[in-house]
Design a protein around this motif. Structure first.
Motif, PDB file in Angstrom:
ATOM      1  N   ALA A 276      -3.586  -1.333 -55.067  1.00  0.00           N
ATOM      2  CA  ALA A 276      -4.121  -1.315 -56.293  1.00  0.00           C
ATOM      3  C   ALA A 276      -5.480  -2.077 -56.017  1.00  0.00           C
ATOM      4  CB  ALA A 276      -3.397  -1.886 -57.643  1.00  0.00           C
ATOM      5  N   SER A 277      -5.577  -2.895 -54.931  1.00  0.00           N
ATOM      6  CA  SER A 277      -6.811  -3.764 -54.793  1.00  0.00           C
ATOM      7  C   SER A 277      -7.885  -2.865 -54.604  1.00  0.00           C
ATOM      8  CB  SER A 277      -6.477  -4.722 -53.699  1.00  0.00           C
ATOM      9  OG  SER A 277      -6.469  -4.377 -52.289  1.00  0.00           O
ATOM     10  N   TRP A 278      -7.837  -1.633 -54.096  1.00  0.00           N
ATOM     11  CA  TRP A 278      -8.796  -0.809 -53.710  1.00  0.00           C
ATOM     12  C   TRP A 278      -9.452  -0.286 -54.955  1.00  0.00           C
ATOM     13  CZ3 TRP A 278     -10.394  -0.554 -49.009  1.00  0.00           C
ATOM     14  CH2 TRP A 278      -9.607  -0.945 -47.819  1.00  0.00           C
ATOM     15  N   ASP A 279      -8.758  -0.169 -56.146  1.00  0.00           N
ATOM     16  CA  ASP A 279      -9.070   0.448 -57.458  1.00  0.00           C
ATOM     17  C   ASP A 279      -9.645  -0.644 -58.389  1.00  0.00           C
ATOM     18  OD1 ASP A 279      -8.941   3.286 -56.493  1.00  0.00           O
ATOM     19  OD2 ASP A 279      -6.802   2.789 -56.849  1.00  0.00           O
ATOM     20  N   TYR A 280      -9.150  -1.948 -58.312  1.00  0.00           N
ATOM     21  CA  TYR A 280      -9.059  -3.115 -59.245  1.00  0.00           C
ATOM     22  C   TYR A 280      -9.584  -4.164 -58.573  1.00  0.00           C
ATOM     23  CZ  TYR A 280      -6.364   0.389 -62.225  1.00  0.00           C
ATOM     24  OH  TYR A 280      -5.984   1.455 -62.802  1.00  0.00           O
ATOM     25  N   GLU A 281     -10.411  -4.981 -59.530  1.00  0.00           N
ATOM     26  CA  GLU A 281     -10.799  -6.510 -58.952  1.00  0.00           C
ATOM     27  C   GLU A 281      -9.580  -7.331 -59.142  1.00  0.00           C
ATOM     28  OE1 GLU A 281     -13.756  -7.413 -57.831  1.00  0.00           O
ATOM     29  OE2 GLU A 281     -14.272  -5.378 -57.793  1.00  0.00           O
ATOM     30  N   VAL A 282      -8.831  -7.170 -60.110  1.00  0.00           N
ATOM     31  CA  VAL A 282      -7.751  -8.181 -60.321  1.00  0.00           C
ATOM     32  C   VAL A 282      -6.314  -7.548 -60.483  1.00  0.00           C
ATOM     33  CG1 VAL A 282      -8.191  -8.499 -62.851  1.00  0.00           C
ATOM     34  CG2 VAL A 282      -6.925 -10.337 -61.257  1.00  0.00           C
ATOM     35  N   VAL A 283      -5.122  -8.050 -60.109  1.00  0.00           N
ATOM     36  CA  VAL A 283      -3.953  -7.437 -60.413  1.00  0.00           C
ATOM     37  C   VAL A 283      -2.999  -8.662 -60.836  1.00  0.00           C
ATOM     38  CG1 VAL A 283      -1.936  -6.379 -59.442  1.00  0.00           C
ATOM     39  CG2 VAL A 283      -4.184  -5.467 -58.622  1.00  0.00           C
ATOM     40  N   GLY A 284      -2.221  -8.406 -61.783  1.00  0.00           N
ATOM     41  CA  GLY A 284      -1.471  -9.608 -62.151  1.00  0.00           C
ATOM     42  C   GLY A 284       0.111  -8.983 -62.848  1.00  0.00           C
ATOM     43  N   VAL A 285       0.836 -10.048 -63.098  1.00  0.00           N
ATOM     44  CA  VAL A 285       2.184  -9.577 -63.525  1.00  0.00           C
ATOM     45  C   VAL A 285       2.379 -10.136 -64.955  1.00  0.00           C
ATOM     46  CG1 VAL A 285       4.550  -9.863 -63.381  1.00  0.00           C
ATOM     47  CG2 VAL A 285       3.115  -9.518 -61.403  1.00  0.00           C
TER      48      VAL A 285
ATOM     49  N   GLN B 116       6.675  -9.961 -71.253  1.00  0.00           N
ATOM     50  CA  GLN B 116       6.613  -9.850 -72.867  1.00  0.00           C
ATOM     51  C   GLN B 116       7.817  -9.316 -73.292  1.00  0.00           C
ATOM     52  OE1 GLN B 116       2.941  -7.359 -73.480  1.00  0.00           O
ATOM     53  NE2 GLN B 116       4.605  -5.698 -73.670  1.00  0.00           N
ATOM     54  N   GLU B 117       7.866  -9.535 -74.637  1.00  0.00           N
ATOM     55  CA  GLU B 117       9.189  -9.100 -75.432  1.00  0.00           C
ATOM     56  C   GLU B 117       8.989  -7.488 -75.725  1.00  0.00           C
ATOM     57  OE1 GLU B 117      11.936 -10.515 -75.970  1.00  0.00           O
ATOM     58  OE2 GLU B 117      11.276 -12.235 -75.003  1.00  0.00           O
ATOM     59  N   MET B 118       7.895  -6.653 -75.749  1.00  0.00           N
ATOM     60  CA  MET B 118       7.877  -5.436 -76.236  1.00  0.00           C
ATOM     61  C   MET B 118       7.800  -4.719 -74.917  1.00  0.00           C
ATOM     62  SD  MET B 118       7.771  -5.425 -79.347  1.00  0.00           S
ATOM     63  CE  MET B 118       7.138  -3.838 -79.613  1.00  0.00           C
ATOM     64  N   PRO B 119       8.402  -3.539 -75.065  1.00  0.00           N
ATOM     65  CA  PRO B 119       8.410  -2.627 -73.764  1.00  0.00           C
ATOM     66  C   PRO B 119       6.822  -2.208 -73.362  1.00  0.00           C
ATOM     67  CG  PRO B 119       9.943  -1.945 -75.622  1.00  0.00           C
ATOM     68  CD  PRO B 119       8.991  -2.777 -76.006  1.00  0.00           C
ATOM     69  N   PHE B 120       6.659  -1.946 -72.132  1.00  0.00           N
ATOM     70  CA  PHE B 120       5.481  -1.303 -71.653  1.00  0.00           C
ATOM     71  C   PHE B 120       5.515   0.012 -71.805  1.00  0.00           C
ATOM     72  CE2 PHE B 120       5.817  -5.706 -69.679  1.00  0.00           C
ATOM     73  CZ  PHE B 120       4.431  -6.187 -70.056  1.00  0.00           C
ATOM     74  N   GLU B 121       4.094   0.632 -71.479  1.00  0.00           N
ATOM     75  CA  GLU B 121       3.841   2.066 -71.513  1.00  0.00           C
ATOM     76  C   GLU B 121       2.838   2.180 -70.367  1.00  0.00           C
ATOM     77  OE1 GLU B 121       2.848   4.451 -74.679  1.00  0.00           O
ATOM     78  OE2 GLU B 121       4.639   3.466 -75.732  1.00  0.00           O
ATOM     79  N   LEU B 122       2.834   3.080 -69.407  1.00  0.00           N
ATOM     80  CA  LEU B 122       1.955   3.046 -68.401  1.00  0.00           C
ATOM     81  C   LEU B 122       0.517   3.441 -69.014  1.00  0.00           C
ATOM     82  CD1 LEU B 122       3.769   4.929 -65.501  1.00  0.00           C
ATOM     83  CD2 LEU B 122       3.007   2.570 -65.605  1.00  0.00           C
ATOM     84  N   GLY B 123      -0.658   2.877 -68.460  1.00  0.00           N
ATOM     85  CA  GLY B 123      -1.943   3.090 -68.896  1.00  0.00           C
ATOM     86  C   GLY B 123      -2.329   1.949 -69.485  1.00  0.00           C
TER      87      GLY B 123
ATOM     88  N   GLU C 252      11.701  -9.755 -71.821  1.00  0.00           N
ATOM     89  CA  GLU C 252      12.697  -9.078 -71.288  1.00  0.00           C
ATOM     90  C   GLU C 252      11.856  -7.773 -70.471  1.00  0.00           C
ATOM     91  OE1 GLU C 252      15.941  -8.713 -71.380  1.00  0.00           O
ATOM     92  OE2 GLU C 252      15.876 -10.783 -72.209  1.00  0.00           O
ATOM     93  N   HIS C 253      10.589  -7.676 -70.558  1.00  0.00           N
ATOM     94  CA  HIS C 253       9.870  -6.643 -70.012  1.00  0.00           C
ATOM     95  C   HIS C 253       8.674  -7.103 -68.905  1.00  0.00           C
ATOM     96  CE1 HIS C 253      12.012  -3.705 -72.602  1.00  0.00           C
ATOM     97  NE2 HIS C 253      11.689  -4.647 -73.545  1.00  0.00           N
ATOM     98  N   VAL C 254       8.770  -6.396 -67.787  1.00  0.00           N
ATOM     99  CA  VAL C 254       7.791  -7.234 -66.889  1.00  0.00           C
ATOM    100  C   VAL C 254       6.911  -5.919 -66.590  1.00  0.00           C
ATOM    101  CG1 VAL C 254       7.432  -8.187 -64.590  1.00  0.00           C
ATOM    102  CG2 VAL C 254       9.542  -8.851 -66.265  1.00  0.00           C
ATOM    103  N   ALA C 255       5.578  -6.140 -66.276  1.00  0.00           N
ATOM    104  CA  ALA C 255       4.810  -5.144 -65.727  1.00  0.00           C
ATOM    105  C   ALA C 255       3.643  -5.489 -64.828  1.00  0.00           C
ATOM    106  CB  ALA C 255       4.187  -4.175 -66.845  1.00  0.00           C
ATOM    107  N   ILE C 256       3.270  -4.800 -63.940  1.00  0.00           N
ATOM    108  CA  ILE C 256       2.019  -5.092 -63.036  1.00  0.00           C
ATOM    109  C   ILE C 256       1.080  -4.492 -63.695  1.00  0.00           C
ATOM    110  CG2 ILE C 256       1.177  -4.800 -60.628  1.00  0.00           C
ATOM    111  CD1 ILE C 256       4.124  -5.883 -60.693  1.00  0.00           C
ATOM    112  N   VAL C 257      -0.196  -5.385 -64.069  1.00  0.00           N
ATOM    113  CA  VAL C 257      -1.148  -4.850 -64.641  1.00  0.00           C
ATOM    114  C   VAL C 257      -2.418  -5.084 -64.063  1.00  0.00           C
ATOM    115  CG1 VAL C 257      -0.157  -5.321 -67.150  1.00  0.00           C
ATOM    116  CG2 VAL C 257      -1.487  -7.208 -65.964  1.00  0.00           C
TER     117      VAL C 257
ATOM    118  N   VAL D  39      -1.704  -1.078 -67.602  1.00  0.00           N
ATOM    119  CA  VAL D  39      -0.339  -1.029 -67.075  1.00  0.00           C
ATOM    120  C   VAL D  39      -0.318  -0.162 -65.819  1.00  0.00           C
ATOM    121  CG1 VAL D  39       2.150  -0.847 -67.023  1.00  0.00           C
ATOM    122  CG2 VAL D  39       0.555  -1.829 -69.202  1.00  0.00           C
ATOM    123  N   ILE D  40      -0.178  -0.578 -64.660  1.00  0.00           N
ATOM    124  CA  ILE D  40      -0.270   0.685 -63.341  1.00  0.00           C
ATOM    125  C   ILE D  40       1.449   0.598 -62.673  1.00  0.00           C
ATOM    126  CG2 ILE D  40      -2.470   0.067 -62.837  1.00  0.00           C
ATOM    127  CD1 ILE D  40      -1.548  -1.843 -60.463  1.00  0.00           C
ATOM    128  N   ALA D  41       2.387  -0.335 -63.251  1.00  0.00           N
ATOM    129  CA  ALA D  41       3.462  -0.201 -62.718  1.00  0.00           C
ATOM    130  C   ALA D  41       4.527  -0.953 -63.612  1.00  0.00           C
ATOM    131  CB  ALA D  41       3.919  -0.511 -61.151  1.00  0.00           C
TER     132      ALA D  41
END
Length: 106
Positions: free
Chosen positions: A18-27, A30-37, A75-80, A101-103
């Motif tokens: 993802a570093s080719w497309d974004y300046e920063v990536v993190g994890v 949170q308690e709520m489920p994630f959706e991609l996008g 409960e929910h973990v995402a790569i943002v 949210v990329i993953a």
């Protein structure tokens, strides 16, 4: 949920691509489920462990290079990822403006 070594390894792999497309990536955890996008909310300011009504200019996450520094709970973990960010108050914390949210890890 505590990040496992397998989750950290996967996050690092995704961040490298993802570093080719974004300046920063993190994890983000949170308690709520994630959706991609694009994420449709922002984080709030916390003072002495209490959430306030004051909104930040983005979503808090742990910088991909600091995954073993902090332990956030949920409960929910995402790569943002995003292109604009600032550093938060916690060590390794970043605030990503217009986060994507990329993953979804869990």
């Amino acid at each position: 949920m505590k990040l496992t070594q397998a989750m950290i390894n996967k996050a690092l792999e995704i961040a490298k691509e993802a570093s080719w497309d974004y300046e920063v990536v993190g994890v983000r955890v949170q308690e709520m489920p994630f959706e991609l996008g694009e994420m449709d909310h922002v984080s709030k300011v916390w003072i002495d462990g209490e959430e306030t009504d004051e909104e930040l200019d983005g979503v808090c996450a742990t910088d991909i290079n600091s995954l073993n520094v902090n332990e956030y709970y949920g409960e929910h973990v995402a790569i943002v990822a995003g292109n604009y960010f600032e550093y938060g108050e916690d060590i390794g914390e970043i605030i990503i403006k217009d986060a994507q949210v990329i993953a979804i890890a869990a």
